[in-house]
Structures are given as structure tokens and as C-alpha cells.
Design a protein around this motif. Structure first.
Motif, short mmCIF file in Angstrom:
data_model
loop_
_atom_site.label_atom_id
_atom_site.label_comp_id
_atom_site.label_asym_id
_atom_site.label_seq_id
_atom_site.Cartn_x
_atom_site.Cartn_y
_atom_site.Cartn_z
N ARG A 34 0.83 -1.20 0.00
CA ARG A 34 0.00 0.00 0.00
C ARG A 34 0.87 1.26 0.00
O ARG A 34 1.98 1.26 0.55
CB ARG A 34 -0.89 0.00 1.24
N VAL A 35 0.35 2.31 -0.65
CA VAL A 35 1.01 3.62 -0.53
C VAL A 35 0.07 4.51 0.28
O VAL A 35 -1.15 4.34 0.25
CB VAL A 35 1.31 4.26 -1.91
N ASN A 36 0.63 5.46 1.02
CA ASN A 36 -0.20 6.29 1.89
C ASN A 36 -0.77 7.52 1.20
O ASN A 36 -1.45 8.32 1.81
CB ASN A 36 0.60 6.69 3.13
N GLY A 37 -0.48 7.68 -0.06
CA GLY A 37 -1.02 8.77 -0.86
C GLY A 37 -0.71 8.44 -2.30
O GLY A 37 0.10 7.56 -2.57
N MET A 38 -1.36 9.17 -3.21
CA MET A 38 -1.15 8.95 -4.65
C MET A 38 0.35 8.80 -5.00
O MET A 38 0.73 7.93 -5.76
CB MET A 38 -1.71 10.19 -5.34
N LYS A 39 1.17 9.69 -4.41
CA LYS A 39 2.61 9.69 -4.74
C LYS A 39 3.45 9.00 -3.67
O LYS A 39 4.67 9.10 -3.67
CB LYS A 39 3.08 11.13 -4.91
N GLY A 40 2.83 8.33 -2.73
CA GLY A 40 3.54 7.66 -1.66
C GLY A 40 3.38 8.42 -0.36
O GLY A 40 2.50 9.30 -0.28
N PRO A 41 4.10 8.12 0.69
CA PRO A 41 5.15 7.10 0.72
C PRO A 41 4.59 5.68 0.84
O PRO A 41 3.38 5.50 1.00
CB PRO A 41 5.92 7.47 1.99
N LEU A 42 5.48 4.70 0.81
CA LEU A 42 5.09 3.31 0.98
C LEU A 42 4.64 3.06 2.42
O LEU A 42 5.11 3.72 3.34
CB LEU A 42 6.30 2.40 0.67
N GLU A 43 3.73 2.12 2.60
CA GLU A 43 3.25 1.77 3.94
C GLU A 43 4.40 1.35 4.85
O GLU A 43 5.42 0.83 4.38
CB GLU A 43 2.24 0.62 3.85
N ASP A 44 4.22 1.55 6.17
CA ASP A 44 5.20 1.04 7.13
C ASP A 44 5.25 -0.47 7.00
O ASP A 44 4.21 -1.10 6.81
CB ASP A 44 4.77 1.38 8.57
N GLY A 45 6.40 -1.03 7.12
CA GLY A 45 6.52 -2.49 7.11
C GLY A 45 6.59 -3.09 5.72
O GLY A 45 6.52 -4.30 5.57
N TYR A 46 6.76 -2.24 4.71
CA TYR A 46 6.84 -2.80 3.35
C TYR A 46 8.06 -3.70 3.18
O TYR A 46 8.05 -4.67 2.44
CB TYR A 46 6.79 -1.69 2.29
N GLU A 47 9.11 -3.36 3.94
CA GLU A 47 10.34 -4.19 3.82
C GLU A 47 10.06 -5.62 4.27
O GLU A 47 10.52 -6.57 3.65
CB GLU A 47 11.50 -3.60 4.66
N GLU A 48 9.32 -5.75 5.38
CA GLU A 48 8.99 -7.09 5.91
C GLU A 48 8.19 -7.89 4.90
O GLU A 48 8.41 -9.07 4.69
CB GLU A 48 8.20 -6.96 7.22
#
Ligand code: FMN
Length: 140
Positions: free
Chosen positions: A116-130
Motif C-alpha cells: 500500500r502507498v499512503n497517498g497517490m505519490k507515496g510514501p510506501l506503507e510502514d513495514g513494506y520491507e517485511e
């Protein structure tokens, strides 16, 4: 294993995921190449054991550029692939759309991940690395 990643990314969030995933897989000794679909032709992909396709969600589905690229792909039947999609709203059909096109070609889906992204242009959701670490573990 030789892995080839093909991605589209308008604002760079998907690209960031691809770069992270590439690093994870290289650390495990894989030979990983990644290409923006804007810079490579679908009929000139390097030979690989495994392909990963990554796309943002646009209007519920995938951008036309990605659709056109996947439709023109000419990889052998049973070629293994996994899918990645970034999205804003939960109703994304980006994974299903990519899968639909590749299944018709007789290719073999292994796994998918949605970030998930937190807005049209990002940022990426927390925990995307996991999420990407788990995704990488299922592939290599
Ligand atoms: C033209 C356009 C349409 C979009 N439509 C959707 C949508 O229907 N559903 C959704 O979840 N996100 C939608 N988004 C947001 C994208 O999913 C988001 O910009 C993208 O995932 C970010 O990844 P990128 O930086 O790699 O482009 C849209 C974005 C654009 C530019």
C-alpha cells in the motif's frame, strides 16, 4: 537462479520496492536484473529462470503501458513468475489483471504481494520491507 524483474512506476514507489527486492535476492546469491518496461521491449527480455512483474494500480487495474507490455510478452509456457502491485485503495485488481494476461499465455504463477502507498505519490506503507522479505523467501 537468474531472475528478471520488469516494472512500471510513475512516482517511484514501485521502483523503490523493486530495488529493495533486488538487493534481498542478490544477497542470497541470485543473479537479478531489473528493467523499467519503458526501457525494454517485451520481445527482448534476457533469459531467466524466474520473472517478476511489478505495477501500480491505475483506475482499479494496471496502466495501459503495462497491459500492452504483458500482452506482447512471448515467454515459454510454464515460465515461472510472481507479481507485485502498489495500491491506494483496497479494491485494487492490479494483481488479477496481470495474472489474467499471463495465465492465458500458459505461464506459471508462484506468488504475489500487494504494497500500500499512503497517498497517490507515496510514501510506501510502514513495514513494506517485511512484506518484501517474505515475498522474496517464497521465490528463492
Ligand atoms: C491515473 C492514476 C489512477 C490511479 N487509480 C488508482 C486506483 O483506482 N486505485 C488505487 O488503489 N490507486 C490508484 N492510484 C494510485 C496509485 O496506485 C499510486 O500512485 C501508485 O501505487 C504509486 O506507485 P508508483 O510510485 O510506483 O507509481 C492511481 C494513480 C494514478 C496516477
Amino acid at each position: 537462479m537468474k531472475i528478471c524483474i520488469l516494472y512500471e512506476s510513475k512516482y517511484g514507489n514501485g521502483k523503490k520496492c523493486v530495488e529493495y527486492l533486488k538487493k534481498l535476492m542478490e544477497e542470497k546469491g541470485n543473479d537479478v536484473k531489473s528493467f523499467s518496461i519503458r526501457k525494454i521491449k517485451p520481445d527482448s527480455l534476457p533469459k531467466a529462470d524466474f520473472y517478476i512483474f511489478s505495477s501500480p494500480t491505475h483506475i482499479g487495474s494496471i496502466p495501459w503501458k503495462m497491459k500492452r507490455f504483458l500482452k506482447k510478452l512471448n515467454l515459454e509456457q510454464k515460465t515461472k513468475y510472481s507479481l507485485m502491485a502498489t495500491y491506494l485503495g483496497p479494491k485494487t485488481k492490479a494483481i488479477q489483471k496481470m495474472d489474467e494476461i499471463l495465465q492465458r499465455k500458459g505461464m506459471l504463477k508462484i506468488s504475489d504481494v500487494k504494497i500500500r502507498v499512503n497517498g497517490m505519490k507515496g510514501p510506501l506503507e510502514d513495514g513494506y520491507e517485511e512484506k518484501l522479505k517474505k515475498f522474496a523467501e517464497k521465490i528463492t
